[in-house]
Design a protein around this motif. Structure first.
Motif, PDB file in Angstrom:
ATOM      1  N   ASN A 151       6.206  -1.699  -0.078  1.00 15.86           N
ATOM      2  CA  ASN A 151       5.586  -2.874   0.531  1.00 15.86           C
ATOM      3  C   ASN A 151       4.364  -2.502   1.365  1.00 15.86           C
ATOM      4  OD1 ASN A 151       7.573  -4.441  -0.619  1.00 15.86           O
ATOM      5  ND2 ASN A 151       8.839  -4.532   1.229  1.00 15.86           N
ATOM      6  N   ARG A 152       4.465  -1.408   2.127  1.00 16.08           N
ATOM      7  CA  ARG A 152       3.335  -0.985   2.956  1.00 16.08           C
ATOM      8  C   ARG A 152       2.144  -0.585   2.076  1.00 16.08           C
ATOM      9  NH1 ARG A 152       2.723   1.368   7.997  1.00 16.08           N
ATOM     10  NH2 ARG A 152       4.454  -0.011   8.587  1.00 16.08           N
ATOM     11  N   LEU A 153       2.400   0.159   1.018  1.00 16.08           N
ATOM     12  CA  LEU A 153       1.313   0.590   0.138  1.00 16.08           C
ATOM     13  C   LEU A 153       0.653  -0.605  -0.542  1.00 16.08           C
ATOM     14  CD1 LEU A 153       2.803   3.830  -1.456  1.00 16.08           C
ATOM     15  CD2 LEU A 153       0.771   3.671  -0.005  1.00 16.08           C
ATOM     16  N   GLN A 154       1.430  -1.568  -0.931  1.00 16.18           N
ATOM     17  CA  GLN A 154       0.857  -2.750  -1.573  1.00 16.18           C
ATOM     18  C   GLN A 154       0.021  -3.564  -0.590  1.00 16.18           C
ATOM     19  OE1 GLN A 154       4.287  -4.668  -3.347  1.00 16.18           O
ATOM     20  NE2 GLN A 154       4.247  -3.332  -5.145  1.00 16.18           N
ATOM     21  N   GLN A 155       0.472  -3.635   0.659  1.00 21.54           N
ATOM     22  CA  GLN A 155      -0.327  -4.311   1.690  1.00 21.54           C
ATOM     23  C   GLN A 155      -1.626  -3.562   1.950  1.00 21.54           C
ATOM     24  OE1 GLN A 155       2.334  -4.420   5.044  1.00 21.54           O
ATOM     25  NE2 GLN A 155       3.753  -5.855   4.077  1.00 21.54           N
ATOM     26  N   MET A 156      -1.541  -2.232   2.023  1.00 21.01           N
ATOM     27  CA  MET A 156      -2.738  -1.421   2.233  1.00 21.01           C
ATOM     28  C   MET A 156      -3.706  -1.570   1.058  1.00 21.01           C
ATOM     29  SD  MET A 156      -0.835   2.001   3.730  1.00 21.01           S
ATOM     30  CE  MET A 156      -2.280   3.047   3.537  1.00 21.01           C
ATOM     31  N   ASP A 157      -3.163  -1.612  -0.136  1.00 20.40           N
ATOM     32  CA  ASP A 157      -3.999  -1.751  -1.331  1.00 20.40           C
ATOM     33  C   ASP A 157      -4.754  -3.077  -1.319  1.00 20.40           C
ATOM     34  OD1 ASP A 157      -4.844  -0.971  -4.073  1.00 20.40           O
ATOM     35  OD2 ASP A 157      -3.603  -2.675  -4.668  1.00 20.40           O
ATOM     36  N   ALA A 158      -4.068  -4.145  -0.953  1.00 13.67           N
ATOM     37  CA  ALA A 158      -4.712  -5.459  -0.911  1.00 13.67           C
ATOM     38  C   ALA A 158      -5.854  -5.473   0.092  1.00 13.67           C
ATOM     39  CB  ALA A 158      -3.682  -6.533  -0.568  1.00 13.67           C
ATOM     40  N   ARG A 159      -5.642  -4.877   1.247  1.00  9.08           N
ATOM     41  CA  ARG A 159      -6.692  -4.824   2.273  1.00  9.08           C
ATOM     42  C   ARG A 159      -7.824  -3.894   1.857  1.00  9.08           C
ATOM     43  NH1 ARG A 159      -3.032  -3.922   7.578  1.00  9.08           N
ATOM     44  NH2 ARG A 159      -5.059  -3.765   8.627  1.00  9.08           N
ATOM     45  N   ALA A 160      -7.461  -2.821   1.165  1.00  9.98           N
ATOM     46  CA  ALA A 160      -8.489  -1.891   0.690  1.00  9.98           C
ATOM     47  C   ALA A 160      -9.431  -2.569  -0.308  1.00  9.98           C
ATOM     48  CB  ALA A 160      -7.825  -0.667   0.050  1.00  9.98           C
ATOM     49  N   ARG A 161      -8.877  -3.369  -1.200  1.00 11.12           N
ATOM     50  CA  ARG A 161      -9.710  -4.040  -2.214  1.00 11.12           C
ATOM     51  C   ARG A 161     -10.575  -5.147  -1.615  1.00 11.12           C
ATOM     52  NH1 ARG A 161      -6.599  -6.480  -6.283  1.00 11.12           N
ATOM     53  NH2 ARG A 161      -4.594  -6.012  -5.318  1.00 11.12           N
ATOM     54  N   SER A 189      -8.257  -0.175  -9.959  1.00 12.94           N
ATOM     55  CA  SER A 189      -9.659  -0.132  -9.522  1.00 12.94           C
ATOM     56  C   SER A 189      -9.822   0.321  -8.076  1.00 12.94           C
ATOM     57  CB  SER A 189     -10.312  -1.503  -9.690  1.00 12.94           C
ATOM     58  OG  SER A 189      -9.705  -2.454  -8.810  1.00 12.94           O
ATOM     59  N   THR A 190      -8.723   0.416  -7.320  1.00 12.54           N
ATOM     60  CA  THR A 190      -8.805   0.855  -5.927  1.00 12.54           C
ATOM     61  C   THR A 190      -9.268   2.309  -5.872  1.00 12.54           C
ATOM     62  OG1 THR A 190      -7.020  -0.640  -5.263  1.00 12.54           O
ATOM     63  CG2 THR A 190      -7.486   1.224  -3.801  1.00 12.54           C
ATOM     64  N   ALA A 191     -10.137   2.607  -4.933  1.00 11.48           N
ATOM     65  CA  ALA A 191     -10.601   3.987  -4.757  1.00 11.48           C
ATOM     66  C   ALA A 191      -9.635   4.747  -3.865  1.00 11.48           C
ATOM     67  CB  ALA A 191     -11.995   4.005  -4.152  1.00 11.48           C
ATOM     68  N   LEU A 192      -9.371   5.991  -4.226  1.00  9.97           N
ATOM     69  CA  LEU A 192      -8.513   6.867  -3.429  1.00  9.97           C
ATOM     70  C   LEU A 192      -9.256   8.175  -3.178  1.00  9.97           C
ATOM     71  CD1 LEU A 192      -5.854   7.954  -2.178  1.00  9.97           C
ATOM     72  CD2 LEU A 192      -5.170   8.623  -4.500  1.00  9.97           C
ATOM     73  N   VAL A 228      -7.032   8.299   1.740  1.00  6.10           N
ATOM     74  CA  VAL A 228      -7.914   7.193   2.113  1.00  6.10           C
ATOM     75  C   VAL A 228      -8.010   6.230   0.938  1.00  6.10           C
ATOM     76  CG1 VAL A 228     -10.167   6.529   3.018  1.00  6.10           C
ATOM     77  CG2 VAL A 228      -9.228   8.802   3.553  1.00  6.10           C
ATOM     78  N   LEU A 229      -7.649   4.973   1.157  1.00  9.89           N
ATOM     79  CA  LEU A 229      -7.762   3.927   0.139  1.00  9.89           C
ATOM     80  C   LEU A 229      -8.901   2.985   0.531  1.00  9.89           C
ATOM     81  CD1 LEU A 229      -3.989   3.041  -0.272  1.00  9.89           C
ATOM     82  CD2 LEU A 229      -5.415   4.120  -2.017  1.00  9.89           C
ATOM     83  N   GLY A 230      -9.671   2.557  -0.469  1.00  7.53           N
ATOM     84  CA  GLY A 230     -10.774   1.658  -0.134  1.00  7.53           C
ATOM     85  C   GLY A 230     -11.489   1.141  -1.356  1.00  7.53           C
TER      86      GLY A 230
END
Length: 232
Positions: A151-161, A189-192, A228-230
């Motif tokens: 859940n945390r990673l999915q939330q971070m991914d959404a904010r990163a995109r 498509s998220t950058a790592l 770093v996700l972004g």
């Protein structure tokens, strides 16, 4: 007025050159240090040219379990014009580090707090990632167990995109598990950016999409790493 100096420590044992000379000059005159581990603190101080016998030095331990009552007893060392040093195990103190407890107490008691320049793996990873450095969140260590981790990673991914860079760290022996979980839960498509062993002999820093990482998954070994996700 007493002073608390926030003393940076190398990220890699071979990288003493990244600490400015003036930091060593200040450290050399301090006789009271708040440290995470007494043995590694002594070893590092010797590498900086610290020549005072440790029988004449006070090392006060601090960790995640240090209580406010213990912190309060440490304040007896901040009398008059005393200079005290706060050291992390690696990098800058009080960032992803229990030292923030004594910094807060010093502010509450009117003790002067002076941060000294040195390496921060978190900031250096963000700098090298190519992602948004004006809007970011540092999560520290994210949950280990599912579903909280997912859940945390999915939330971070959404904010990163959406353009807000997300930064986290992991215990070195779990780096490969962290990478697998990131690849499994983030959008292609998220950058790592993976930044490992910063300033060290095996320094590895690379940014690419989740989709690209899946084509060639690296072995991150057991070294300090920042993730770093972004959005590029």
């Amino acid at each position: 007025m007493a002073t608390l100096y926030l003393i940076p420590v190398v990220l890699s044992p071979e990288a003493l050159h990244v600490i400015p000379t003036y930091v060593h000059e200040i450290t050399s005159r301090i006789r009271v240090f708040v440290v995470e581990d007494e043995r590694t603190a002594r070893r590092y101080l010797r590498k900086t040219g610290f020549t005072v016998p440790f029988e004449e030095v006070t090392l006060l331990p601090i960790n995640a379990d240090t209580t406010p009552e213990t912190i309060s007893t440490y304040m007896q060392y901040f009398a008059g014009d005393t200079e005290v040093g706060l050291m992390s195990e690696a990098g800058v103190p009080a960032v992803a580090d229990p030292g923030s407890k004594i910094v807060a107490e010093c502010h509450a008691r009117g003790v002067r707090v002076v941060p000294l320049c040195g390496p921060s793996s978190i900031i250096m990873a963000l700098m090298a990632s190519g992602m948004n450095g004006q809007q970011f969140t540092f999560h520290g260590y994210i949950p280990i167990k599912h579903p909280d981790r997912r859940n945390r990673l999915q939330q971070m991914d959404a904010r990163a995109r959406q353009g807000e860079t997300q930064v986290c760290i992991e215990t070195p022996y779990r780096n490969n598990h962290m990478l697998q979980d990131i690849l499994a839960n983030c959008h292609p498509s998220t950058a790592l950016c993976i930044a490992m062993d910063i300033t060290g002999p095996k320094e590895f820093i690379r940014t690419q999409t989740i989709a690209d990482w899946k084509r060639s998954i690296p072995d991150l070994e057991k070294m300090p790493a920042v993730f770093v996700l972004g959005k590029l």
